[in-house]
Design a protein around this motif. Sequence first.
Motif, mmCIF file in Angstrom:
data_model
loop_
_atom_site.group_PDB
_atom_site.id
_atom_site.type_symbol
_atom_site.label_atom_id
_atom_site.label_comp_id
_atom_site.label_asym_id
_atom_site.label_seq_id
_atom_site.Cartn_x
_atom_site.Cartn_y
_atom_site.Cartn_z
ATOM 1 N N GLU A 33 0.831 -1.196 0.000
ATOM 2 C CA GLU A 33 0.000 0.000 0.000
ATOM 3 C C GLU A 33 0.868 1.250 0.000
ATOM 4 O O GLU A 33 0.504 2.284 -0.557
ATOM 5 C CB GLU A 33 -0.935 -0.015 1.207
ATOM 6 N N VAL A 81 -13.047 0.354 -1.656
ATOM 7 C CA VAL A 81 -14.114 -0.234 -0.837
ATOM 8 C C VAL A 81 -13.626 -0.564 0.565
ATOM 9 O O VAL A 81 -14.268 -0.236 1.568
ATOM 10 C CB VAL A 81 -14.689 -1.490 -1.522
ATOM 11 N N GLU A 82 -12.488 -1.231 0.659
ATOM 12 C CA GLU A 82 -11.980 -1.646 1.970
ATOM 13 C C GLU A 82 -11.624 -0.449 2.839
ATOM 14 O O GLU A 82 -11.871 -0.430 4.043
ATOM 15 C CB GLU A 82 -10.753 -2.559 1.786
ATOM 16 N N LYS A 83 -11.028 0.554 2.209
ATOM 17 C CA LYS A 83 -10.668 1.756 2.959
ATOM 18 C C LYS A 83 -11.922 2.460 3.465
ATOM 19 O O LYS A 83 -11.982 2.899 4.627
ATOM 20 C CB LYS A 83 -9.856 2.690 2.068
ATOM 21 N N LYS A 85 -14.735 1.079 4.023
ATOM 22 C CA LYS A 85 -15.342 0.244 5.062
ATOM 23 C C LYS A 85 -14.682 0.488 6.411
ATOM 24 O O LYS A 85 -15.363 0.575 7.443
ATOM 25 C CB LYS A 85 -15.202 -1.228 4.654
ATOM 26 N N LYS A 86 -13.374 0.607 6.412
ATOM 27 C CA LYS A 86 -12.658 0.868 7.664
ATOM 28 C C LYS A 86 -12.958 2.268 8.199
ATOM 29 O O LYS A 86 -13.099 2.477 9.399
ATOM 30 C CB LYS A 86 -11.153 0.690 7.440
ATOM 31 N N GLU A 89 -16.347 2.263 9.808
ATOM 32 C CA GLU A 89 -16.570 1.268 10.855
ATOM 33 C C GLU A 89 -17.064 1.900 12.165
ATOM 34 O O GLU A 89 -18.003 1.416 12.797
ATOM 35 C CB GLU A 89 -15.279 0.478 11.097
#
Length: 446
Positions: A33, A81-83, A85-86, A89
């Motif tokens: 990353e 998407v993952e970022k 989502k975090k 959260e």
Amino acid sequence: MDTISIKNLFKLRSVPIEPPTQQPSTIEVEPNEESTEESRKRTYHESGYRDSSRTSGNHSTLSICLDAVYSKFQNEEKEMVEKQKKLKESYVNEQKNKETEIKALTVSQETKEENLKAKNIEIENHQHTIEALKTEIIDLPRNPEKYNVKATRGASTKFWIGVILLVPITLYLLTFYISTSYSAFFKSFDAKSTVIQSVLDAQAFSKAWNEGVIEGAFVTLIPFVFLGLGFLIHMFGENKTKANYIKLGLLFVVTFVFDSILAYEIESKLYELNKTFDSLPFNLKIAFTKIQFWGIIFAGFIVYIIWGVVFDFVMKEHKEKDKIKSEQEIRQKTVLSLTEKINVLKKEIEGILANIGNTKELIIKTKGRIEELQNIIDGVIIPTKDYKLYASEYVQGWVTFIGEKIAVSRTEKQTMIDSCIETYNTNLEAVGANSDNQNLVYLSSL
């Protein structure tokens, strides 16, 4: 101006991002990353350099280009998407907590409303009881047996009739015994006195006091002896025992004897006044043959018995009346007690209503917060520090072209750079990423 010095103008401090209510989870950066981030920074830097070359570093054009950069950054963040989502959260967790809080508040509100309903029912029951008690208070004197009160109906009327009869009989006994006691023990008879005048002296009271304190006190107080005896007749008659019947008989005997003494003394004085040389000495045998002797006895003794009977009747009726009055007072106290309970319940209801209002208001605020959180979750979170980082890379590329390729004087070049920096700061202000708010998360619903 070299590239390194220009970059130093846009060096950013690392500041933690704080959302409105709680800090989102920290994004852990993997080694791959990091290379991606460096590549992304280089891309923005190169885009700035290239765009600046196309516009000759014009700061007005920079403003439009920064808007495009921000839109590009938004789209890029949306695709991560993952970022996202975090980043979301903490908002998701807060939303769950708020939904749990809504359930707890709803249960609390329902409990309070049930409590409110129960207290209103309790007040209604108390009010119905009060109305029933007030009706009983009014109806008790007429129908005591209806309420299991052992009292004679209409006792109040009989009581007042007895009182009306008792007053003149009492006055008669006072007059009779004052006169007869004075005539029997202190008065001197003369030949002109009639039997009536000898027994009933209209001025007996004043004459007795004129003759002395002892005489006045005696004739004044002696009627109360007979009234006291009459009161004892009532007291002994309340408890119908053999001993009380004996005492009652003795009272009648004592009263009869005392009346006989008064009659004997008066008749003796009248006999002595009218006797002749042939008359025998006065004695009981002679007294028993005299009509006025028996008249004096029965004028006092019979009336005394009548007074005792009427007094006993009045006291019994008063007792019956007291039973009803006592029951009325008990009901009246119950009414007052229930009225106080109603007042207490009304105050409690006011408190419950206030709490329900506060709970409803809190529910509305919590639901509003849930909607805000849902908007955040549905939207795209733009990390302020990240945008500032990439925007600064873009401007650095823009300014690098000005420093390297624009052939103008140093002063004019510095003016162009200052204008670009000012445009950059204006853009940060516009998108909510200025230095004052760099700890906030800028949200964009797309």
